[in-house]
Design an enzyme around this catalytic site. Structure first.
Site, PDB file in Angstrom:
ATOM      1  N   GLY A   1       9.627  -2.707   0.338  1.00 57.99           N
ATOM      2  CA  GLY A   1       9.411  -2.257   1.717  1.00 57.99           C
ATOM      3  C   GLY A   1       9.193  -0.758   1.824  1.00 57.99           C
ATOM      4  N   LYS A   2       9.387  -0.053   0.705  1.00 50.10           N
ATOM      5  CA  LYS A   2       9.314   1.418   0.744  1.00 50.10           C
ATOM      6  C   LYS A   2       7.925   1.922   1.120  1.00 50.10           C
ATOM      7  CE  LYS A   2      13.056   2.255  -2.531  1.00 50.10           C
ATOM      8  NZ  LYS A   2      13.375   2.627  -3.913  1.00 50.10           N
ATOM      9  N   THR A   3       6.893   1.276   0.576  1.00 51.90           N
ATOM     10  CA  THR A   3       5.520   1.733   0.861  1.00 51.90           C
ATOM     11  C   THR A   3       5.257   1.688   2.359  1.00 51.90           C
ATOM     12  OG1 THR A   3       4.752   0.876  -1.247  1.00 51.90           O
ATOM     13  CG2 THR A   3       3.060   1.271   0.414  1.00 51.90           C
ATOM     14  N   LEU A   4       5.600   0.569   2.980  1.00 49.43           N
ATOM     15  CA  LEU A   4       5.251   0.430   4.392  1.00 49.43           C
ATOM     16  C   LEU A   4       6.120   1.274   5.302  1.00 49.43           C
ATOM     17  CD1 LEU A   4       3.951  -3.163   4.426  1.00 49.43           C
ATOM     18  CD2 LEU A   4       2.734  -1.124   5.138  1.00 49.43           C
TER      19      LEU A   4
ATOM     20  N   ARG B   1      -7.661  -9.475 -10.178  1.00 49.53           N
ATOM     21  CA  ARG B   1      -7.928  -9.332  -8.740  1.00 49.53           C
ATOM     22  C   ARG B   1      -8.943 -10.368  -8.258  1.00 49.53           C
ATOM     23  NH1 ARG B   1      -5.714  -4.417  -6.957  1.00 49.53           N
ATOM     24  NH2 ARG B   1      -5.736  -2.723  -8.468  1.00 49.53           N
TER      25      ARG B   1
ATOM     26  N   PHE C   1       6.248 -11.909 -10.347  1.00 51.04           N
ATOM     27  CA  PHE C   1       5.081 -11.038 -10.202  1.00 51.04           C
ATOM     28  C   PHE C   1       3.849 -11.904  -9.958  1.00 51.04           C
ATOM     29  CE2 PHE C   1       1.984  -7.733 -10.982  1.00 51.04           C
ATOM     30  CZ  PHE C   1       2.605  -6.671 -10.327  1.00 51.04           C
TER      31      PHE C   1
ATOM     32  N   ASP D   1       7.177  -5.645  -0.855  1.00 51.51           N
ATOM     33  CA  ASP D   1       8.136  -5.881  -1.933  1.00 51.51           C
ATOM     34  C   ASP D   1       9.454  -5.181  -1.546  1.00 51.51           C
ATOM     35  OD1 ASP D   1       8.072  -6.769  -4.961  1.00 51.51           O
ATOM     36  OD2 ASP D   1       8.899  -4.766  -5.011  1.00 51.51           O
TER      37      ASP D   1
ATOM     38  N   GLY E   1      -5.181  -3.498  -3.339  1.00 54.06           N
ATOM     39  CA  GLY E   1      -4.752  -4.902  -3.331  1.00 54.06           C
ATOM     40  C   GLY E   1      -5.199  -5.721  -2.139  1.00 54.06           C
TER      41      GLY E   1
ATOM     42  N   GLU F   1      -1.966  -5.172   4.501  1.00 53.10           N
ATOM     43  CA  GLU F   1      -1.379  -4.929   3.173  1.00 53.10           C
ATOM     44  C   GLU F   1      -1.390  -6.221   2.361  1.00 53.10           C
ATOM     45  OE1 GLU F   1      -0.810  -3.238   0.766  1.00 53.10           O
ATOM     46  OE2 GLU F   1       1.149  -2.289   0.762  1.00 53.10           O
ATOM     47  N   ASP F   2      -1.381  -6.092   1.044  1.00 54.03           N
ATOM     48  CA  ASP F   2      -1.362  -7.291   0.206  1.00 54.03           C
ATOM     49  C   ASP F   2       0.032  -7.917   0.121  1.00 54.03           C
ATOM     50  OD1 ASP F   2      -0.338  -5.162  -1.275  1.00 54.03           O
ATOM     51  OD2 ASP F   2      -1.573  -5.496  -3.045  1.00 54.03           O
TER      52      ASP F   2
ATOM     53  N   ASP G   1      -3.324  -7.289  -8.582  1.00 56.28           N
ATOM     54  CA  ASP G   1      -3.618  -7.118 -10.012  1.00 56.28           C
ATOM     55  C   ASP G   1      -2.364  -7.027 -10.858  1.00 56.28           C
ATOM     56  OD1 ASP G   1      -2.854  -4.495  -8.979  1.00 56.28           O
ATOM     57  OD2 ASP G   1      -3.405  -3.770 -10.974  1.00 56.28           O
TER      58      ASP G   1
ATOM     59  N   LYS H   1       7.850 -10.626  -0.030  1.00 59.16           N
ATOM     60  CA  LYS H   1       8.890 -10.976  -1.008  1.00 59.16           C
ATOM     61  C   LYS H   1      10.224 -10.463  -0.473  1.00 59.16           C
ATOM     62  CE  LYS H   1       6.920 -10.325  -5.645  1.00 59.16           C
ATOM     63  NZ  LYS H   1       6.917  -9.365  -6.777  1.00 59.16           N
TER      64      LYS H   1
END
Ligand code: XMP
Ligand code: MG
Length: 184
Positions: A114-117, A174, A161, A112, A52, A108-109, A168, A140
């Site tokens: 926050g879990k990924t980061l 994209r 979204f 959301d 992303g 990062e794109d 994407d 967000k």
């Protein structure tokens, strides 16, 4: 200039433009200047989380006026055309540098839940970078489920979204040069 919506086949799900191209460009230039000031005289490594962030990274790094290097990694918690995280993320590190020699800025794109980061920053900290900060194009905050605040967040977006400018839906959109809301 107001961005017009594409009317061609395949773009029927695009509901409205949220951030037009000129606003993206202006804000990225502004943040590029801040980053250049903060990292002057420091070995800077940008690590972009694919896919992303690929367009954001390409534009951001050209607004950074101090030397920097670039690496890419992948992290994905979505499957197919789902817009909800599977909660079972896969991180694929493709970094072949010793990051302990660098001040790392993760690119990062969107943040959301926050879990990924939270997860990615914990993993990268174990590799002892000189410092670690996060720069996200979109944030967000309404959707946050864990305590995480990016160091640089260029735009706050509502809980819809969004696609375009690298982001994407089911691998499509994209290539849109703006950020748009998609109707699901
Ligand atoms: P979390 O929830 O871990 O998720 O902060 C971050 C990742 O989720 C994806 N994401 C989106 N992708 N439009 C997208 O195209 C969105 O509105 C959206 N919200 C979350 C994205 O991959 C991000 O890195
Ligand atoms: Mg992402």
């Amino acid at each position: 200039m107001v961005d017009t919506l594409p009317v061609s086949f395949g773009y029927e799900n695009i509901k409205r433009v949220i951030i037009p191209e000129n606003e993206l460009k202006a804000r990225i230039a502004e943040v590029g200047k801040c980053i250049s000031l903060e990292y002057s005289e420091k070995p800077l490594l940008l690590i972009a989380i694919l896919k992303g962030s690929f367009i954001f990274l390409a534009d951001l790094c050209r607004e950074i006026t101090v030397p920097c290097e670039v690496e890419f990694m992948r992290s994905s918690s979505y499957v197919g055309n789902s817009t909800v995280s599977t909660g079972n993320p896969k991180d694929i590190f493709g970094i072949d540098k010793d990051i302990s020699k660098y001040h790392v800025l993760l690119v990062e794109d969107i943040v959301d839940t926050g879990k990924t980061l939270v997860r990615v920053t914990e993993q990268l900290k174990k590799l002892n970078p000189l410092s670690l900060k996060v720069c996200t194009l979109l944030d967000k905050p309404e959707r946050r489920e864990v305590d995480f605040s990016p160091d640089f967040a260029l735009f706050i977006v509502p809980d819809v979204f969004v696609v375009g400018y690298g982001l994407d839906f089911d691998e499509k959109y994209r290539n849109l040069p703006y950020i748009a809301e998609v109707s699901l």
